[in-house]
Design a protein around this motif. Structure first.
Motif, short mmCIF file in Angstrom:
data_model
loop_
_atom_site.label_atom_id
_atom_site.label_comp_id
_atom_site.label_asym_id
_atom_site.label_seq_id
_atom_site.Cartn_x
_atom_site.Cartn_y
_atom_site.Cartn_z
N ASP A 201 61.61 71.58 8.35
CA ASP A 201 60.62 72.06 9.31
C ASP A 201 60.15 70.90 10.17
O ASP A 201 60.36 69.73 9.83
CB ASP A 201 59.43 72.68 8.58
N TRP A 202 59.49 71.23 11.29
CA TRP A 202 58.93 70.21 12.16
C TRP A 202 57.66 69.64 11.54
O TRP A 202 56.88 70.37 10.93
CB TRP A 202 58.62 70.78 13.54
N PRO A 226 60.05 72.97 19.50
CA PRO A 226 59.50 74.33 19.68
C PRO A 226 58.78 74.47 21.02
O PRO A 226 57.90 73.68 21.35
CB PRO A 226 58.51 74.47 18.51
N TYR A 233 53.82 71.08 22.53
CA TYR A 233 53.96 71.28 21.09
C TYR A 233 52.90 70.49 20.31
O TYR A 233 52.23 71.04 19.43
CB TYR A 233 55.34 70.87 20.62
N SER A 242 51.16 76.49 15.89
CA SER A 242 52.52 75.94 15.82
C SER A 242 53.37 76.38 16.99
O SER A 242 54.54 76.00 17.08
CB SER A 242 53.19 76.36 14.50
N GLU A 243 52.81 77.21 17.89
CA GLU A 243 53.63 77.76 18.96
C GLU A 243 53.05 77.55 20.35
O GLU A 243 53.76 77.20 21.29
CB GLU A 243 53.84 79.27 18.73
#
Length: 338
Positions: A201-202, A226, A233, A242-243
């Motif tokens: 994951d980031w 993302p 981000y 997270s978006e």
């Protein structure tokens, strides 16, 4: 033992930092005798530098300003400072972004290859004011350069991370491995944006907690950040998302204060002037209760415009404050009856 050339460069670097240096202080800083300082000053004069000397107990040396001095010289730390200062100028909002880029290019052209490579190794993205945690944290230039070099080379970064997660037995987490994508700075703190290979994951790592391991890992093909933009981000992560680069909880209120008193403390909120003693403020936070608490800092009457969740958050805060006050008035519990 330093060579004469390196000692002269160090002496010149010191003379460029202040107007007057006592001879004894220069000797101590360079680890040489005052007599050697005098000889080195004479050598610099032969090279074209105008250095004024004063005699007596307070005697010393001063590098005079002039129009025909040889090119300025930088040591390693000064190169890093220059790269950071000019690179961060893009986020000042002072309209000097293009000039900063041209200045960095000009200075780079007159540097020796070793320092030019060090300057090129430090690349980063600057976020504007209002993002990230408050308060600067010191990060060594070696760590910043190591992270940036791994980003540019697209090589897996192996590092220890202070304050990281622990396993089920309470032992420190093993060495971290990540695909470094961007080095980011915001409000005096540095962050690494990386794809965590162990957690798939980031992740956003604070650079002041990173200790890079040598050698780096294999090369990798960069993944897409993302949303496609690193600034959006990271800004979203700072806001608990997270978006999207927006607060998960946003509301609007009317404050019994003039707009001029609210604007300096509104952060990334929007202020609307409603008259001499009223204004509207639209702001956000990571939770409704956190938003209500932050609005109370204006110490005035507050009228919620929307949404209902913010109204309920103010009510919850009032209940909590009432309960806390009651406990304080009651004092500590007495002894149980025997």
């Amino acid at each position: 033992m330093t060579t004469t050339t390196s000692r002269l460069l160090r002496l010149l670097s010191l003379l460029q930092t202040r107007r007057h240096w006592p001879g004894s202080v220069l000797a101590d800083r360079l680890g040489i005798s005052p007599r050697t300082v005098r000889r080195d000053v004479d050598r610099l004069r032969e090279m074209g530098y105008s250095i004024h000397a004063t005699m007596g107990p307070d005697g010393g040396y001063r590098l005079d300003a002039g129009n025909e001095l040889p090119p300025l010289l930088f040591d390693d730390d000064q190169v890093v400072a220059l790269a950071v200062a000019l690179g961060a100028a893009t986020a000042t909002g002072a309209g000097i972004e293009e000039a900063a880029v041209r200045a960095l290019t000009t200075v780079r052209q007159v540097m020796p290859s070793r320092l030019r490579h060090r300057l090129d190794a430090l690349a980063f993205t600057t976020l504007g004011a209002g993002h990230g945690d408050a308060g600067p944290e010191a990060v060594s230039s070696e760590v910043l350069t190591a992270i940036s070099t791994a980003v540019r080379a697209r090589e897996v970064l192996r590092f220890d991370y202070a304050g990281g997660h622990q396993d089920a037995r309470g032992e420190p987490a093993p060495r971290r491995r990540g695909e470094p994508h961007h080095l980011v700075t915001s409000r005096g703190r540095w962050y690494l944006v990386a794809w965590d290979l162990d957690r798939d994951d980031w992740r956003l790592f604070r650079a002041d907690r990173i200790t890079p391991r040598i050698p780096t890992g294999p090369r990798f093909t960069p993944r897409e950040i993302p949303g496609g933009d690193v600034v959006d981000y990271v800004s979203a992560r700072f806001k608990g998302s997270s978006e999207h680069d927006r607060w998960p909880c946003t509301g609007k209120v009317v404050l019994r204060r003039p707009a001029r008193e609210v604007v300096p403390f509104a952060g990334d909120g929007t202020v609307e002037d409603l008259g001499p003693d009223r204004c509207a403020l639209e702001a956000g936070s990571w939770s409704w209760v956190a938003l209500a608490a932050s609005l109370n800092r204006f110490d005035t009457d507050i009228e919620v415009v929307h949404p209902p969740e913010l109204t309920r958050a103010f009510a919850l805060l009032a209940v909590r404050n009432t309960a806390t006050a009651a406990v304080r008035r009651a004092g500590p519990p007495g002894p149980e009856p025997g």
